[in-house]
Design a protein around this motif. Structure first.
Motif, mmCIF file in Angstrom:
data_model
loop_
_atom_site.group_PDB
_atom_site.id
_atom_site.type_symbol
_atom_site.label_atom_id
_atom_site.label_comp_id
_atom_site.label_asym_id
_atom_site.label_seq_id
_atom_site.Cartn_x
_atom_site.Cartn_y
_atom_site.Cartn_z
ATOM 1 N N ASP A 116 -18.094 -26.139 -54.188
ATOM 2 C CA ASP A 116 -18.388 -24.855 -53.568
ATOM 3 C C ASP A 116 -17.469 -24.665 -52.357
ATOM 4 O OD1 ASP A 116 -20.272 -24.680 -55.491
ATOM 5 O OD2 ASP A 116 -22.008 -24.820 -54.176
ATOM 6 N N GLU A 117 -17.071 -23.441 -52.108
ATOM 7 C CA GLU A 117 -16.056 -23.172 -51.091
ATOM 8 C C GLU A 117 -16.641 -22.378 -49.924
ATOM 9 O OE1 GLU A 117 -12.921 -21.238 -53.181
ATOM 10 O OE2 GLU A 117 -12.306 -23.069 -54.241
ATOM 11 N N PRO A 118 -16.198 -22.705 -48.709
ATOM 12 C CA PRO A 118 -16.727 -21.996 -47.526
ATOM 13 C C PRO A 118 -16.088 -20.625 -47.344
ATOM 14 C CG PRO A 118 -15.025 -23.534 -46.863
ATOM 15 C CD PRO A 118 -15.211 -23.726 -48.351
ATOM 16 N N GLU A 119 -16.686 -19.831 -46.527
ATOM 17 C CA GLU A 119 -16.061 -18.570 -46.118
ATOM 18 C C GLU A 119 -14.722 -18.899 -45.458
ATOM 19 O OE1 GLU A 119 -18.003 -14.768 -44.170
ATOM 20 O OE2 GLU A 119 -17.627 -16.284 -42.625
ATOM 21 N N THR A 120 -13.657 -18.196 -45.840
ATOM 22 C CA THR A 120 -12.320 -18.550 -45.369
ATOM 23 C C THR A 120 -11.578 -17.306 -44.895
ATOM 24 O OG1 THR A 120 -12.203 -20.406 -46.923
ATOM 25 C CG2 THR A 120 -10.131 -19.619 -46.004
ATOM 26 N N TYR A 121 -11.115 -17.348 -43.654
ATOM 27 C CA TYR A 121 -10.323 -16.264 -43.073
ATOM 28 C C TYR A 121 -8.852 -16.489 -43.397
ATOM 29 C CZ TYR A 121 -14.390 -14.566 -40.548
ATOM 30 O OH TYR A 121 -15.623 -14.048 -40.237
ATOM 31 N N LEU A 122 -8.180 -15.439 -43.889
ATOM 32 C CA LEU A 122 -6.819 -15.590 -44.391
ATOM 33 C C LEU A 122 -5.774 -15.661 -43.279
ATOM 34 C CD1 LEU A 122 -8.413 -14.666 -46.945
ATOM 35 C CD2 LEU A 122 -6.319 -13.504 -47.662
ATOM 36 N N HIS A 123 -6.050 -15.114 -42.111
ATOM 37 C CA HIS A 123 -5.098 -15.094 -40.991
ATOM 38 C C HIS A 123 -3.744 -14.555 -41.428
ATOM 39 C CE1 HIS A 123 -7.837 -17.092 -38.293
ATOM 40 N NE2 HIS A 123 -7.963 -18.138 -39.104
ATOM 41 N N GLY A 124 -3.750 -13.611 -42.358
ATOM 42 C CA GLY A 124 -2.511 -12.970 -42.792
ATOM 43 C C GLY A 124 -1.590 -13.845 -43.619
ATOM 44 N N LYS A 127 0.480 -12.291 -48.071
ATOM 45 C CA LYS A 127 1.050 -10.973 -47.825
ATOM 46 C C LYS A 127 0.671 -9.953 -48.902
ATOM 47 C CE LYS A 127 5.042 -12.911 -45.394
ATOM 48 N NZ LYS A 127 6.519 -13.079 -45.385
ATOM 49 N N HIS A 128 0.245 -10.481 -50.069
ATOM 50 C CA HIS A 128 -0.040 -9.567 -51.179
ATOM 51 C C HIS A 128 -1.461 -9.005 -51.140
ATOM 52 C CE1 HIS A 128 -1.191 -13.655 -52.482
ATOM 53 N NE2 HIS A 128 -2.181 -13.048 -53.107
ATOM 54 N N THR A 129 -2.221 -9.293 -50.076
ATOM 55 C CA THR A 129 -3.573 -8.745 -49.978
ATOM 56 C C THR A 129 -3.858 -8.313 -48.548
ATOM 57 O OG1 THR A 129 -5.941 -9.192 -50.307
ATOM 58 C CG2 THR A 129 -4.577 -11.030 -49.583
ATOM 59 N N THR A 130 -4.686 -7.316 -48.408
ATOM 60 C CA THR A 130 -5.089 -6.856 -47.076
ATOM 61 C C THR A 130 -6.457 -7.405 -46.677
ATOM 62 O OG1 THR A 130 -6.052 -4.865 -48.065
ATOM 63 C CG2 THR A 130 -3.764 -4.729 -47.303
ATOM 64 N N GLU A 131 -7.025 -8.201 -47.550
ATOM 65 C CA GLU A 131 -8.342 -8.762 -47.237
ATOM 66 C C GLU A 131 -8.276 -9.660 -46.004
ATOM 67 O OE1 GLU A 131 -10.928 -10.248 -50.386
ATOM 68 O OE2 GLU A 131 -9.453 -9.565 -51.851
ATOM 69 N N GLU A 132 -9.328 -9.584 -45.199
ATOM 70 C CA GLU A 132 -9.398 -10.397 -43.991
ATOM 71 C C GLU A 132 -9.908 -11.804 -44.291
ATOM 72 O OE1 GLU A 132 -11.854 -10.525 -39.735
ATOM 73 O OE2 GLU A 132 -12.057 -8.818 -41.090
ATOM 74 N N LYS A 133 -10.800 -11.900 -45.280
ATOM 75 C CA LYS A 133 -11.396 -13.195 -45.580
ATOM 76 C C LYS A 133 -11.878 -13.232 -47.019
ATOM 77 C CE LYS A 133 -16.042 -11.899 -44.038
ATOM 78 N NZ LYS A 133 -17.179 -12.224 -43.155
ATOM 79 N N PHE A 134 -12.091 -14.452 -47.492
ATOM 80 C CA PHE A 134 -12.748 -14.689 -48.773
ATOM 81 C C PHE A 134 -14.195 -15.067 -48.496
ATOM 82 C CE2 PHE A 134 -8.405 -16.239 -50.283
ATOM 83 C CZ PHE A 134 -8.084 -15.005 -50.828
ATOM 84 N N SER A 135 -15.097 -14.484 -49.244
ATOM 85 C CA SER A 135 -16.502 -14.832 -49.087
ATOM 86 C C SER A 135 -16.752 -16.248 -49.593
ATOM 87 C CB SER A 135 -17.386 -13.846 -49.857
ATOM 88 O OG SER A 135 -17.206 -12.539 -49.375
#
Length: 423
Positions: A116-124, A127-135
């Protein structure tokens, strides 16, 4: 194989990665039969803690079923869909290197669902996504509990697994290993990451990266990890200039902890691509954990030193075990190599060191009690020492095993018994 009472395990003896049996090429007159080869098992582990079945691939050392209960094994975990894909390549590397004693015989486990994976912030970093984080995907805390409370005990009870574990994270399958490294560093003692600079630049919060969290973990638990390996392919490094900075940050944060009980290596693999670098990286990571100069026992040199042959060999492996923190035993048999007890027993016998040959042969029998050759070797040494009754017992044991294991040897053993009684 013994299965725990509390767990429901479905075992499929299938060659990992193949979902169907290949058709036999019967059209060619030279092919009479086709034998399906299996390099691992796939099990569905029914977890009460997770309330679901966990698919796992497992590879056992080649000598596992013949070895005595004294033989226990480190475990190498490879994570997620990447783990399933590279499982066969990894087991081939482990089989070969352990066979030539460049590393200990080891169990290999692929956690096919990836943990199972934790909530993860992409910190930019992507480049191919504008999402801020993965749930979060599931609960990594609960998954860690599944490992410690269910899977690890199961491996220890049924496969003689040691509490010495490496985990491999490749690319996006690095997230759960990073969670354990930063939150539960003692869960695995060695970490191996490949092609994951972007993931390391991400983090569990909007303010911190995984690199920051690793540094905090090392500060609070500096002795929980024995080795850390990180590699990137040179082709990946050319794609994003930020990766060079990330590698530098990892090195800066971890270098202060690099010492004898914490091995550290961060490298760029030349002439490689994202996934093609796996074999080079695996060889390098294994070398980091088990340096060549420490894993090249010369048995003939050991028995040439003053003192008893077996005691000299034992002393080497006792020192080895103390250094690595788990029991490491001399190899009873190996493919085409003189560094094995079976060869040394015969060598000592030829050199007239009969009592020492008997001791080595007895140890071979102790390590591989169901080996016909071990009992035959012991019988030969005992006979040369005129211990006829004991030699006869060893031959009878070899004969008994041959009935169920290799009937082609039965007649020859019977002749040896008859000749022994005549003499």
């Amino acid at each position: 194989m013994i299965f725990p009472r509390i767990l429901l395990i479905a075992v499929s003896l299938l060659c990992v990665g193949l979902s169907e049996e290949p058709e036999s090429p019967q059209s060619h007159s030279s092919v009479n039969t086709t034998k399906h080869l299996s390099y691992g098992d796939e099990i569905l582990f029914s977890s009460k803690i997770l309330s679901r079945e966990i698919p796992i691939n497992i590879y056992l050392p080649q000598t596992f079923h013949q070895a005595s209960e004294q033989h226990r094994y480190p475990v190498i975990f490879i994570n997620g869909s990447h783990g399933k894909e590279f499982f066969h390549a990894l087991t081939g590397i482990v089989k070969h290197l352990s066979g030539v004693e460049r590393m200990p015989e080891s169990i290999v486990i692929s956690l096919n669902d990836g943990g199972d994976e934790p909530e993860t912030y992409l910190h930019g970093m992507w480049k191919h996504t504008t999402e801020e984080k993965f749930s979060a995907q599931g609960n990594p805390e609960t998954y860690s509990e599944f490992l410690t409370e269910e899977l690890f005990p199961y491996l220890k009870e049924n496969y003689r697994a040691l509490d010495n574990r490496m985990i491999i994270g490749i690319s996006t399958s690095s997230t759960f290993p990073l969670y354990t490294l930063t939150n539960k560093p003692g869960l695995f003692q060695s970490y191996f990451f490949l092609s994951a600079a972007d993931i390391f630049g991400m983090g569990p919060t909007s303010e911190s990266t995984f690199i920051d969290e690793i540094a905090k973990s090392m500060q609070t638990s500096p002795n929980k990890i024995s080795a850390f390996y990180f590699a990137m392919a040179d082709s990946d490094m050319r794609k994003d200039k930020r990766y060079k900075k990330i590698l530098s940050q990892i090195n800066t944060k971890l270098s202060p902890y690099a010492k004898e009980n914490f091995r550290l290596k961060i490298e760029i693999l030349n002439n490689e691509n994202h996934y093609g670098a796996f074999i080079k990286a695996a060889l390098s990571a294994i070398e980091l954990n088990y340096p060549h100069e420490e894993w090249s026992a010369n048995y003939r040199e050991l028995i040439s030193q003053p003192g008893d042959a077996l005691q000299n060999i034992d002393h080497f492996y006792q020192s080895h075990s103390q250094k690595y923190g788990f029991p490491i035993l001399p190899r009873a048999t190996r493919w085409r190599n003189v560094n094995q007890l079976s060869y040394i027993s015969n060598l000592l016998l030829k050199d007239g060191r009969i009592q020492e040959a008997i001791s080595i042969a007895r140890r071979w029998v102790e390590y591989q009690p169901n080996s016909i050759d071990a009992h035959l070797s012991l019988a030969q040494a005992l006979q040369q020492n005129n211990e006829i009754l004991e030699a006869s017992d060893a031959l009878k044991k070899a004969l008994e095993i041959s009935h169920s294991q290799d009937k082609s040897k039965t007649a020859a053993i019977n002749r040896q018994l008859a000749e022994l009684k005549l003499n």
